[in-house]
Motif scaffolding. Structure first.
Motif, mmCIF file in Angstrom:
data_model
loop_
_atom_site.group_PDB
_atom_site.id
_atom_site.type_symbol
_atom_site.label_atom_id
_atom_site.label_comp_id
_atom_site.label_asym_id
_atom_site.label_seq_id
_atom_site.Cartn_x
_atom_site.Cartn_y
_atom_site.Cartn_z
ATOM 1 N N LYS A 180 -8.086 -0.512 -3.146
ATOM 2 C CA LYS A 180 -7.585 0.983 -3.678
ATOM 3 C C LYS A 180 -6.142 0.863 -4.041
ATOM 4 N N ILE A 230 -11.119 0.709 -11.455
ATOM 5 C CA ILE A 230 -9.947 1.751 -10.837
ATOM 6 C C ILE A 230 -10.122 2.572 -9.596
ATOM 7 N N GLU A 254 0.881 -0.993 0.257
ATOM 8 C CA GLU A 254 0.053 0.161 -0.160
ATOM 9 C C GLU A 254 0.690 0.893 -0.075
ATOM 10 N N ALA A 257 -12.931 2.099 -7.114
ATOM 11 C CA ALA A 257 -12.322 2.052 -5.693
ATOM 12 C C ALA A 257 -11.623 3.204 -5.363
ATOM 13 N N GLY A 258 -11.518 4.310 -5.533
ATOM 14 C CA GLY A 258 -10.377 4.940 -4.168
ATOM 15 C C GLY A 258 -9.772 4.957 -5.446
ATOM 16 N N GLY A 259 -9.177 4.270 -6.489
ATOM 17 C CA GLY A 259 -7.633 4.413 -6.799
ATOM 18 C C GLY A 259 -7.250 5.541 -8.270
ATOM 19 N N GLU A 260 -6.667 5.467 -8.141
ATOM 20 C CA GLU A 260 -6.149 6.504 -9.721
ATOM 21 C C GLU A 260 -5.486 5.854 -10.659
ATOM 22 N N LYS A 297 -3.029 3.119 -7.262
ATOM 23 C CA LYS A 297 -2.386 3.957 -8.081
ATOM 24 C C LYS A 297 -1.820 3.266 -8.348
#
Length: 187
Positions: A96, A112, A75, A115-118, A98
């Motif tokens: 989550k 992505i 993470e 799920a709050g990712g980037e 990046k």
């Protein structure tokens, strides 16, 4: 006729030093990472540059499920893939993440982000991590192509696991010589 050594001789360079692609964006990324590879001592930038030159076969896609598996317990780090991130419907919950990649399929990007990712591009990554610090470099499964199953020792040779190029997988196909004692030999 011999080799005209005065005029340059044998070409000993076999590695690409530029992309074959005419894609403008790839060419701009090459410009950027050529600069970074030259001006920073980081090996990360030279690896990214080398991979930007690669053919599509050498830039295999990576699925979301494999990405999630590789990033488990990492993470806060950025996953970097010079290639495409594809969706995997078998993965129920996307963590989550990046991620920086050349391309994302529409559904992979949506999942992505949801799920709050980037999802980052390589020019954004160059601003965040110019030396590749806090990143995890990933590659897709290069040998997962169907064509690779046909490579190796000839099919039918003892101890060969090579898949034959055959029209069908029936009773009448590739079942005689080498498969039964009554027809030559049984491997």
């Amino acid at each position: 006729m011999g080799i005209d050594l005065v005029a340059g001789g044998r070409n000993k360079k076999v590695n690409r030093d530029a992309p074959k692609s005419d894609n403008l964006y790839i060419k701009l990324l090459v410009k950027l990472y050529r600069f970074l590879a030259r001006r920073t001592d980081s090996k990360f930038n030279s690896i990214v540059l080398k991979r930007l030159f690669m053919s599509r076969i050498n830039r295999p896609p990576l699925s979301l499920s494999k990405l999630a598996k590789f990033m488990a317990g990492k993470e806060g780090k950025i996953a970097v893939l010079v290639g495409t991130i594809t969706d995997d419907t078998r993965l129920y919950e996307v963590p989550k993440l990046k991620v920086c990649a050349l391309r994302f399929t529409e559904t992979a990007r949506a999942r992505i982000v949801k799920a709050g990712g980037e999802c980052l591009t390589f020019d954004q990554l160059a601003l965040i991590a110019p030396t590749g610090s806090n990143t995890i470099m990933l590659r897709g499964p290069k040998l997962a192509r169907e064509a690779v199953k046909h490579f190796g020792r000839a099919p039918g040779v003892p101890d060969s696991d090579t898949k034959p190029y055959v029209r069908s997988k029936g009773r009448k196909f590739e079942r005689a010589r080498g498969r039964r004692a009554s027809r030559g030999y049984k491997a």
